[in-house]
Write a protein that holds these residues in place. Structure first.
Motif, PDB file in Angstrom:
ATOM      1  N   LYS A   3      10.237  10.763 -64.825  1.00 48.11           N
ATOM      2  CA  LYS A   3      11.630  10.341 -64.642  1.00 48.11           C
ATOM      3  C   LYS A   3      12.499  11.500 -64.161  1.00 48.11           C
ATOM      4  CE  LYS A   3      13.510   7.262 -67.460  1.00 48.11           C
ATOM      5  NZ  LYS A   3      13.945   6.563 -68.687  1.00 48.11           N
ATOM      6  N   ARG A   4      12.330  12.685 -64.762  1.00 48.85           N
ATOM      7  CA  ARG A   4      13.117  13.850 -64.341  1.00 48.85           C
ATOM      8  C   ARG A   4      12.814  14.212 -62.884  1.00 48.85           C
ATOM      9  NH1 ARG A   4      11.641  15.377 -69.478  1.00 48.85           N
ATOM     10  NH2 ARG A   4       9.991  16.767 -68.732  1.00 48.85           N
ATOM     11  N   THR A   5      11.553  14.108 -62.508  1.00 47.53           N
ATOM     12  CA  THR A   5      11.160  14.427 -61.134  1.00 47.53           C
ATOM     13  C   THR A   5      11.782  13.438 -60.162  1.00 47.53           C
ATOM     14  OG1 THR A   5       9.098  15.386 -61.949  1.00 47.53           O
ATOM     15  CG2 THR A   5       9.185  14.809 -59.605  1.00 47.53           C
ATOM     16  N   LYS A   6      11.771  12.167 -60.502  1.00 44.84           N
ATOM     17  CA  LYS A   6      12.380  11.156 -59.632  1.00 44.84           C
ATOM     18  C   LYS A   6      13.890  11.383 -59.517  1.00 44.84           C
ATOM     19  CE  LYS A   6      11.180   6.843 -59.952  1.00 44.84           C
ATOM     20  NZ  LYS A   6      10.833   5.528 -60.531  1.00 44.84           N
ATOM     21  N   ARG A   7      14.551  11.748 -60.614  1.00 45.12           N
ATOM     22  CA  ARG A   7      15.994  12.029 -60.563  1.00 45.12           C
ATOM     23  C   ARG A   7      16.277  13.217 -59.641  1.00 45.12           C
ATOM     24  NH1 ARG A   7      16.234  10.912 -66.274  1.00 45.12           N
ATOM     25  NH2 ARG A   7      16.201  13.141 -66.654  1.00 45.12           N
ATOM     26  N   LYS A   8      15.451  14.249 -59.750  1.00 44.27           N
ATOM     27  CA  LYS A   8      15.610  15.433 -58.901  1.00 44.27           C
ATOM     28  C   LYS A   8      15.464  15.052 -57.427  1.00 44.27           C
ATOM     29  CE  LYS A   8      13.768  19.273 -60.238  1.00 44.27           C
ATOM     30  NZ  LYS A   8      12.899  20.421 -60.563  1.00 44.27           N
ATOM     31  N   LEU A   9      14.445  14.248 -57.117  1.00 49.81           N
ATOM     32  CA  LEU A   9      14.230  13.824 -55.735  1.00 49.81           C
ATOM     33  C   LEU A   9      15.400  12.983 -55.228  1.00 49.81           C
ATOM     34  CD1 LEU A   9      10.432  12.987 -55.921  1.00 49.81           C
ATOM     35  CD2 LEU A   9      11.480  14.906 -54.704  1.00 49.81           C
ATOM     36  N   ILE A  58      16.184  11.667 -51.462  1.00 49.40           N
ATOM     37  CA  ILE A  58      14.973  10.858 -51.267  1.00 49.40           C
ATOM     38  C   ILE A  58      15.204   9.471 -51.870  1.00 49.40           C
ATOM     39  CG2 ILE A  58      12.512  10.648 -51.833  1.00 49.40           C
ATOM     40  CD1 ILE A  58      13.098  12.980 -49.952  1.00 49.40           C
ATOM     41  N   ASP A  59      14.852   8.428 -51.148  1.00 56.63           N
ATOM     42  CA  ASP A  59      14.972   7.052 -51.633  1.00 56.63           C
ATOM     43  C   ASP A  59      13.807   6.766 -52.591  1.00 56.63           C
ATOM     44  OD1 ASP A  59      15.191   4.346 -52.104  1.00 56.63           O
ATOM     45  OD2 ASP A  59      15.014   3.757 -49.996  1.00 56.63           O
ATOM     46  N   VAL A  60      14.033   7.006 -53.880  1.00 56.39           N
ATOM     47  CA  VAL A  60      12.954   6.861 -54.863  1.00 56.39           C
ATOM     48  C   VAL A  60      12.603   5.402 -55.130  1.00 56.39           C
ATOM     49  CG1 VAL A  60      13.416   9.100 -55.940  1.00 56.39           C
ATOM     50  CG2 VAL A  60      14.535   7.059 -56.838  1.00 56.39           C
ATOM     51  N   SER A  61      13.400   4.462 -54.631  1.00 57.27           N
ATOM     52  CA  SER A  61      13.050   3.046 -54.812  1.00 57.27           C
ATOM     53  C   SER A  61      11.818   2.674 -53.983  1.00 57.27           C
ATOM     54  CB  SER A  61      14.225   2.142 -54.427  1.00 57.27           C
ATOM     55  OG  SER A  61      14.445   2.170 -53.024  1.00 57.27           O
ATOM     56  N   ARG A  62      11.441   3.534 -53.033  1.00 59.09           N
ATOM     57  CA  ARG A  62      10.255   3.276 -52.196  1.00 59.09           C
ATOM     58  C   ARG A  62       8.951   3.658 -52.890  1.00 59.09           C
ATOM     59  NH1 ARG A  62      10.699   6.698 -47.501  1.00 59.09           N
ATOM     60  NH2 ARG A  62       8.774   5.702 -46.852  1.00 59.09           N
ATOM     61  N   PHE A  63       9.021   4.288 -54.063  1.00 60.46           N
ATOM     62  CA  PHE A  63       7.798   4.709 -54.746  1.00 60.46           C
ATOM     63  C   PHE A  63       7.006   3.525 -55.271  1.00 60.46           C
ATOM     64  CE2 PHE A  63       9.533   9.103 -55.531  1.00 60.46           C
ATOM     65  CZ  PHE A  63       8.499   9.766 -54.912  1.00 60.46           C
ATOM     66  N   TRP A  64       5.694   3.656 -55.175  1.00 64.74           N
ATOM     67  CA  TRP A  64       4.743   2.739 -55.795  1.00 64.74           C
ATOM     68  C   TRP A  64       4.052   3.483 -56.911  1.00 64.74           C
ATOM     69  CZ3 TRP A  64       0.978   0.108 -51.799  1.00 64.74           C
ATOM     70  CH2 TRP A  64       1.614  -0.972 -51.207  1.00 64.74           C
ATOM     71  N   LYS A  65       3.867   2.829 -58.039  1.00 60.62           N
ATOM     72  CA  LYS A  65       3.054   3.382 -59.117  1.00 60.62           C
ATOM     73  C   LYS A  65       1.593   3.228 -58.711  1.00 60.62           C
ATOM     74  CE  LYS A  65       2.394   4.383 -63.687  1.00 60.62           C
ATOM     75  NZ  LYS A  65       1.741   5.664 -63.600  1.00 60.62           N
ATOM     76  N   VAL A  66       0.830   4.294 -58.878  1.00 58.77           N
ATOM     77  CA  VAL A  66      -0.591   4.268 -58.546  1.00 58.77           C
ATOM     78  C   VAL A  66      -1.368   4.077 -59.846  1.00 58.77           C
ATOM     79  CG1 VAL A  66      -2.477   5.602 -57.551  1.00 58.77           C
ATOM     80  CG2 VAL A  66      -0.185   5.795 -56.588  1.00 58.77           C
ATOM     81  N   ASP A  67      -2.131   3.005 -59.917  1.00 62.81           N
ATOM     82  CA  ASP A  67      -2.823   2.678 -61.164  1.00 62.81           C
ATOM     83  C   ASP A  67      -3.902   1.642 -60.856  1.00 62.81           C
ATOM     84  OD1 ASP A  67      -3.280   1.181 -63.785  1.00 62.81           O
ATOM     85  OD2 ASP A  67      -1.839   2.692 -64.445  1.00 62.81           O
ATOM     86  N   PRO A  68      -5.060   1.718 -61.536  1.00 60.78           N
ATOM     87  CA  PRO A  68      -6.112   0.716 -61.283  1.00 60.78           C
ATOM     88  C   PRO A  68      -5.643  -0.711 -61.498  1.00 60.78           C
ATOM     89  CG  PRO A  68      -6.980   2.496 -62.636  1.00 60.78           C
ATOM     90  CD  PRO A  68      -5.489   2.720 -62.511  1.00 60.78           C
ATOM     91  N   LYS A  69      -4.721  -0.936 -62.427  1.00 59.98           N
ATOM     92  CA  LYS A  69      -4.278  -2.321 -62.686  1.00 59.98           C
ATOM     93  C   LYS A  69      -3.458  -2.893 -61.540  1.00 59.98           C
ATOM     94  CE  LYS A  69      -0.378  -0.955 -65.582  1.00 59.98           C
ATOM     95  NZ  LYS A  69       0.075  -0.867 -66.947  1.00 59.98           N
ATOM     96  N   PHE A  70      -2.955  -2.040 -60.648  1.00 59.63           N
ATOM     97  CA  PHE A  70      -2.215  -2.503 -59.479  1.00 59.63           C
ATOM     98  C   PHE A  70      -3.079  -2.476 -58.213  1.00 59.63           C
ATOM     99  CE2 PHE A  70       1.273  -0.291 -61.950  1.00 59.63           C
ATOM    100  CZ  PHE A  70       1.734  -1.449 -62.520  1.00 59.63           C
TER     101      PHE A  70
END
Length: 153
Positions: A127-133, A138-150
């Motif tokens: 969360k802190r890293t996303k706030r910094k970006l 940086i448009d952090v809404s474009r991030f995808w979570k990387v995870d086997p369930k997705f």
């Protein structure tokens, strides 16, 4: 560059033509400057695995790595190379890097990856890293979570 050598697990990334799903991917950075390597490894939605080795060189500064781009596309159109730049790292467990592709009409689009040496990062650190970006524009809404369930097609 030697401080980021080793395997890093992607935590968040932006959707692109080269990574069109949310399947787990690792980046193994290595080489002896000025030559650098990156092996991208992961799984696909059908369960198969892949490895893509890339060779490059240190860019104008030690935090930049320039790799060939043999398959240009709409997201990464420059056949001369793909410049990946570390924009933040604590060297222990957090590495944030980006590339900014120039597009026609004096436009550009940044792609950002957040990765860690372990398979997960503490939620507070992410969360802190996303706030910094976001503060850096940086448009952090474009991030995808990387995870086997997705990891779906």
């Amino acid at each position: 560059f030697p401080q980021i050598a080793g395997t890093w697990h992607e935590q968040l990334r932006m959707k692109s033509s080269k990574q069109p799903n949310q399947c787990p991917t690792t980046n193994t950075w290595g080489g002896t400057p000025p030559d650098v390597t990156n092996i991208i490894a992961g799984i696909t939605p059908d369960g198969s695995t892949f490895e893509v080795p890339r060779e490059g060189v240190i860019g104008d500064t030690p935090n930049q790595r320039l790799y060939a781009n043999p398959q240009p596309d709409l997201d990464f159109p420059n056949p001369d190379g793909l410049l990946l730049e570390t924009i933040y790292t604590n060297y222990r467990n957090l590495h944030v890097f980006w590339t900014c592709s120039n597009l026609e009409g004096d436009k550009h689009i940044p792609f950002v990856w957040i990765e860690s040496r372990t398979e997960t990062l503490p939620k507070g650190m992410l969360k802190r890293t996303k706030r910094k970006l976001a503060r850096w524009g940086i448009d952090v809404s474009r991030f995808w979570k990387v995870d086997p369930k997705f990891c779906t097609a």
